[in-house]
Design a protein around this motif. Structure first.
Motif, PDB file in Angstrom:
ATOM      1  N   ARG A  38      27.920  82.218 -12.309  1.00 35.76           N
ATOM      2  CA  ARG A  38      26.723  81.957 -11.496  1.00 35.76           C
ATOM      3  C   ARG A  38      25.921  80.806 -12.107  1.00 35.76           C
ATOM      4  N   ALA A  39      26.617  79.782 -12.532  1.00 39.40           N
ATOM      5  CA  ALA A  39      25.969  78.655 -13.203  1.00 39.40           C
ATOM      6  C   ALA A  39      24.858  78.076 -12.349  1.00 39.40           C
ATOM      7  N   ASN A  40      23.733  77.781 -13.003  1.00 38.99           N
ATOM      8  CA  ASN A  40      22.539  77.198 -12.362  1.00 38.99           C
ATOM      9  C   ASN A  40      21.907  78.131 -11.335  1.00 38.99           C
ATOM     10  N   ASP A  99      25.284  70.826 -16.451  1.00 43.14           N
ATOM     11  CA  ASP A  99      25.745  69.758 -15.572  1.00 43.14           C
ATOM     12  C   ASP A  99      27.137  70.131 -15.100  1.00 43.14           C
ATOM     13  N   ARG A 100      27.456  69.832 -13.865  1.00 42.53           N
ATOM     14  CA  ARG A 100      28.748  70.248 -13.322  1.00 42.53           C
ATOM     15  C   ARG A 100      29.923  69.635 -14.097  1.00 42.53           C
ATOM     16  N   THR A 105      35.573  74.444 -14.412  1.00 43.40           N
ATOM     17  CA  THR A 105      35.767  74.946 -13.050  1.00 43.40           C
ATOM     18  C   THR A 105      34.972  74.127 -12.036  1.00 43.40           C
ATOM     19  N   LEU A 106      33.749  73.771 -12.402  1.00 46.35           N
ATOM     20  CA  LEU A 106      32.913  72.983 -11.488  1.00 46.35           C
ATOM     21  C   LEU A 106      33.429  71.552 -11.380  1.00 46.35           C
ATOM     22  N   ASP A 109      36.532  71.491  -9.200  1.00 44.87           N
ATOM     23  CA  ASP A 109      36.207  71.592  -7.773  1.00 44.87           C
ATOM     24  C   ASP A 109      35.709  70.264  -7.226  1.00 44.87           C
ATOM     25  N   ASP A 110      34.870  69.573  -7.991  1.00 48.38           N
ATOM     26  CA  ASP A 110      34.336  68.282  -7.546  1.00 48.38           C
ATOM     27  C   ASP A 110      35.440  67.235  -7.427  1.00 48.38           C
ATOM     28  N   GLU A 154      36.811  84.957  -7.856  1.00 53.40           N
ATOM     29  CA  GLU A 154      36.688  83.565  -8.288  1.00 53.40           C
ATOM     30  C   GLU A 154      38.024  83.031  -8.807  1.00 53.40           C
TER      31      GLU A 154
END
Length: 1008
Positions: A38-40, A99-100, A105-106, A109-110, A154
């Motif tokens: 649940r980042a950010n 920061d993503r 994982t973030l 996705d980006d 996830e």
């Protein structure tokens, strides 16, 4: 570089790549992973409690969770990632602020999102993006928590996203006319996703475009049966339509040989005609220093004004005065040329200076030249700023290097830092004095404006933001700076104590220490105060930290926590579990510093630690322990040759060359068994780089010791070097010596690979094939499947030279190697596949060789790069475009010259004779023919196969053009020239067609 890894075991990374234990305890990792999920966003207390205590919640969940979060923050701080992974209390729970780009994982996705957006318009960019995304994966997402109820959804979503990326990459590869690559990329995912029709559709499409329609139909039938029997449904309409088109015998939409990638470089264009950009070599880029360089504005301006192209400037000053900081600050302002930073403090002998400079500049030194000549040859024609830091202990060697660079590399500017000048007539010297200090009767304003006081205050506030210079503390700070002679390192060390000891008390203690240590033996007057301060800082450490500090001074460069633990435990100064606390104490006391690469000790402090070890008669034991540590991690890497770990093994050696150099130097004198172990571990690095430094270490041992005292690893590396040097009899001799030295399984495998190579170069194909079988059997027994595959591809290459069609087997082997993660061997398979098609399908051969060249560049495989470039040039020559082929061969000859591989150089020169004859340049062709014949006799590698007939035909044409007498003249001249001159003549003739150099050579021998 990501900071939090979730695509595999949950862990953190500072980007240094230094091995260390996994992050925290299982419960801490669980908390970190849950917050990252649940980042950010807020993770509430109840949800976290349910995740962390599945069996029974603690009596006071909020308190237990608070304590766990406190431990998590402390562990993040210890890992030095708390500034990028920020755990913030946010009602009704906690938030992980990131920061993503810092969470894999973030970031994954980006990247996939961007790749999907550009795949239709920029397929090559999409592939590059997805290649990067794939490197983020190191196992099952969320590691040990992958099957928990809170992470399962996830994990599934990430796996689905990964498959989407693979399908997108396959679409891009197919659009670029690379169905084989698309197939290799898809294959590992088919079994894991047996019902995913998008994967199967693309596998069918790839096979169809590879003219493997039967295999594509088989994929469809297996999918159809599986869907019918397990799910009760038929394949999707798109899959059925593709199946029908294949059945109807339609041709695929891909046209062989048509490049559809507008951004792809023209492989026919010689490298010297392309614009090439490259990052700085290992440790070559100047690192960031402090945010502020106080009191050095005038010296920075002097340095900038003094430097001129091809000149040398030496920044001279005592230890701790800030020479390195000044030069690094100047280097960061240089934007018109590359900057290479060579740290010499770790060099134990003068012989190592040239090799460190070569490493810093990313240069490859030729094997056929003396070390200094090879260095200047590699840097000739280059423009850049070379910084040689900490030269005082190798002044003569540095001076020799600098003089050679000035003479032969006029566009290389040199800055050195040293406690003494180099003593060169052309040397410009900038003397860096300590910072000005306040006078005894200085006013408050004078004290505040003093550079030394400003530095003290800046460093003190960095440790304690509450520190302030007030009427009470200012006189004490001024006195501290005077006592330390304004030496920046001393001032900074003293400032680190200000948080615990007020300046008024600190100055009294400094005064006491200086009275006792006023005149340390062997210390110059200017250094006495610094020596005293380091000694005082040292005595303030706890006894465990002092012992560890001495031990850490043995490391010649960066080290990790695991490394410190190993060495401390091996020497017996600390138990492994106590080392982390002692390291933290050293960092806190500024006796050890940190950066992105790990831990560092300033050269002045390292010298103090070494002196302390010497005074306790403990230096030899510490050196022995360091050598044993290097052998401990380096020795096993030999088993990775051609396996999944080959590239990682070579990277580890590359990153720790300073440690390897020091350990090899020590072991060569004190422990030949450890030297042998380390040389065994260097084999994967050697096979990629053809490093003359590595083979030079083995040669020194061979020259220095009786053969019976040497182990198989020494002989194996010597054999590898002789193979590259063009001395095949010596390579065979060293191989036989190694086999007689009772080698371990991995070295025995490598020695038999040497026999295969020697037999192949000497044209004894039957013997090479027999040795390849033995090579394979030994590799399987040694549990080295990658090496077994290398033997397979070697055998296929030999059989292709014997006239067999090895292409299908080579392609199948490439797929197997790619699937197994044996990237080095897979690239060699692609090269061999191209070799198999040189005559029958040159268009496809060109594509395969281009792929091999690309892989070799990515892997840093200089050996494969050279042979693939040579074959690529031969395709152009066979097509009749001789002028373009000539320019491509210039690149190949330069490559072999830079890497020092004379065996392959002579093989390439045989083809160059043909090209020169086709261009009507018969004189240089005749001279080269003579040089080749002489080299073949010396190296024991006569031409074989088609080369014999080609050279005979070329000679006939030369004689027709020149007449027998003139031809014989030039052939005799060629037999007399040096190998280096023969290459120079070839390069001149290929590039311009002029024969000026060969006429000069002929006149010298009296034959013109």
């Amino acid at each position: 570089m990501v900071c939090l890894a979730l695509l595999g075991p949950v862990d953190t990374s500072d980007g240094a790549g230094v091995p260390r234990p996994q992050f925290g305890t299982p419960r801490l990792r669980c908390l970190l992973a849950a917050l990252a999920l649940r980042a950010n966003a807020v993770a509430d207390v109840d949800w976290l409690t349910e995740i962390l205590w599945t069996d029974a919640a603690p009596a006071t969940p909020e308190s237990a969770l608070h304590n766990l979060v406190f431990r998590l923050r402390a562990t993040l701080r210890q890992r030095q990632v708390d500034d990028r992974l920020r755990v913030v209390t946010t009602s009704p729970g906690y938030t992980l602020q990131v920061d993503r780009a810092d969470v894999d994982t973030l970031l994954f996705d980006d990247i996939v999102t961007r790749a999907c957006a550009v795949v239709d318009t920029e397929p090559r960019l999409a592939i590059d993006l997805l290649d990067r995304a794939e490197t983020l994966w190191h196992g099952r997402p969320f590691g040990e928590f992958a099957d928990t109820s809170w992470a399962r959804a996830e994990v599934g979503a990430l796996i689905e996203r990964r498959v989407l990326g693979v399908e997108t990459a396959a679409d891009a590869l197919i659009a670029l006319g690379r169905p084989e690559d698309a197939y290799v990329r898809l294959l590992p995912f088919i079994d894991e996703h047996p019902y995913r029709e998008g994967l199967h559709l693309r596998v069918m499409d790839s096979l169809w475009r590879m003219d493997r329609a039967a295999d594509a139909l088989d994929v469809y039938q297996r999918l159809r049966r599986r869907l019918a029997e397990d799910i009760g449904t038929d394949p999707a309409v798109s899959v059925r339509e593709l199946h029908a088109r294949i059945l109807d015998g339609e041709s695929s939409s891909w046209t062989r040989g048509v490049a559809t990638d507008p951004e792809a470089p023209d492989p026919d264009k010689p490298a010297h005609d392309r614009t090439v950009t490259a990052s700085d070599a290992r440790d070559g880029a100047p690192q960031s220093g402090s945010a502020s360089l106080i009191g050095r504005e005038a010296q920075l301006a002097d340095l900038a004004a003094t430097i001129r192209a091809g000149g040398v400037v030496t920044v001279v000053g005592p230890g701790g005065v800030g020479k390195t900081a000044l030069v690094r600050r100047h280097a960061r302002s240089v934007s018109d040329r590359p900057v290479w930073f060579a740290e010499l403090a770790a060099i134990g002998s003068p012989d190592g200076v040239a090799h460190v400079v070569a490493s810093a500049t990313g240069s490859t030194m030729r094997r056929d030249l003396p070390t200094l000549d090879a260095l200047t040859d590699a840097l000739s024609g280059q423009q850049g700023l070379l910084v040689l830091d900490n030269c005082e202990h190798v002044l003569d060697a540095v001076a020799e290097v600098v003089v050679a660079l000035q003479d032969r590399c006029p566009n290389v500017t040199v800055i050195t830092t040293s406690r003494a000048p180099l003593g060169l007539a052309t040397e410009q010297i900038i003397v860096l004095d300590p910072l000005p200090v306040p006078d005894v009767d200085a006013t408050a304003d004078d004290i505040e404006s003093s550079d030394a006081v400003r530095l003290f205050c800046m460093r003190a506030r960095a440790r304690d933001p509450r520190f302030e210079l007030n009427p009470n503390s200012a006189p004490a700070v001024a006195e501290i700076c005077r006592r330390l002679d304004g030496l920046p390192l001393g001032v900074e060390l003293a400032a680190t104590k200000a948080r615990a000891i007020p300046p008024t008390e600190l100055v009294a203690r400094l005064h006491w220490r200086f009275r006792i240590l006023r005149t340390p033996h062997g210390v110059e007057p200017r250094h006495r105060s610094l020596h005293a301060l380091v000694d005082w800082s040292y005595t303030l450490l706890s006894e465990p930290a002092r012992g560890l500090f001495d031990v850490l001074s043995v490391f010649p460069s960066r080290f990790g926590l695991d490394d410190a633990e190993f060495l401390a435990e091996a020497i017996g100064v600390l138990a492994r579990e106590d080392v982390a606390d002692a390291v933290a104490e050293l960092v806190e006391a500024s006796m050890v510093s940190t950066d992105a690469g790990g831990y560092l000790m300033l050269e002045t402090l390292r010298a103090y630690g070494t002196e302390s070890l010497t005074g306790r008669d403990a230096l030899d034991a510490a050196r022995c322990a360091h050598t044993a540590w290097v052998a401990d991690w380096l020795g096993p890497l030999g088993c990775d040759v051609y396996g999944r770990g080959h590239l990682e093994a070579a990277r580890l050696v590359h990153d720790r060359l300073d440690d390897v150099r020091q350990a090899i130097d020590h072991a060569g004198v004190h422990d030949l068994d450890l030297a042998d172990t380390m040389l065994q571990g260097l084999i994967p690095y050697l096979e990629l780089t053809m490093s003359p430094e590595v083979t030079g270490w083995a040669r020194v041992l061979v020259d220095r010791h009786e053969p019976r005292l040497l182990g198989a690893g020494v002989w194996a590396v010597s054999a590898g070097g002789a193979r590259f040097d063009g001395d095949l009899p010596a390579a065979r001799h060293c191989t036989n010596q190694g086999l007689a030295a009772d080698p371990g399984p991995a070295v025995r495998v490598y020695l038999h690979m040497m026999l295969v190579d020697v037999g192949l170069f000497q044209g004894d194909l039957d013997a090479a094939l027999r040795d390849a079988r033995t090579f394979r059997e030994l590799a399987l027994v040694a549990a080295m499947p990658g090496a077994a595959h290398m033997s397979d591809i070697s055998a296929l290459l030999i059989r292709s030279y014997q006239g067999e069609d090895s292409y299908p087997a080579a392609r199948a082997l490439e797929i197997a190697c790619s699937t197994a993660g044996e990237d080095v061997v897979a690239a060699w398979c692609r090269y061999v596949s191209g070799e198999c098609l040189l005559d029958t399908d040159p268009v496809r051969a060109r594509q395969l060789l281009d792929g091999a060249i690309g892989s070799a560049r990515r892997h840093g495989d200089r050996y494969l790069l050279g042979v693939a470039m040579a074959s690529r040039a031969s395709i152009v020559a066979r097509s009749g475009d001789t002028e373009r082929a000539a320019l491509l061969y210039v690149d190949v000859l330069e490559h072999w010259r830079q890497t020092g591989n004379w065996t392959n150089q002579w093989v390439t020169l045989r083809s160059v004779v043909d090209v020169l004859v086709e261009l009507g340049r018969s004189e240089p062709a005749a001279l080269l023919l003579g040089a080749i014949r002489r080299a073949s006799r010396v190296a024991g590698s006569d031409p074989f196969g088609s080369d014999v007939e080609r050279l005979r035909s070329a000679e006939n044409r030369i004689r027709d053009a020149l007449g027998d007498t003139t031809a014989d003249d030039f052939v005799a001249t060629g037999a007399a020239v040096t190998p280096s001159d023969a290459v120079d003549v070839s390069l001149t003739a290929l590039a311009t067609g002029r024969a000026d150099q060969l006429r000069w050579s002929a006149r010298r021998s009296g034959r013109s």
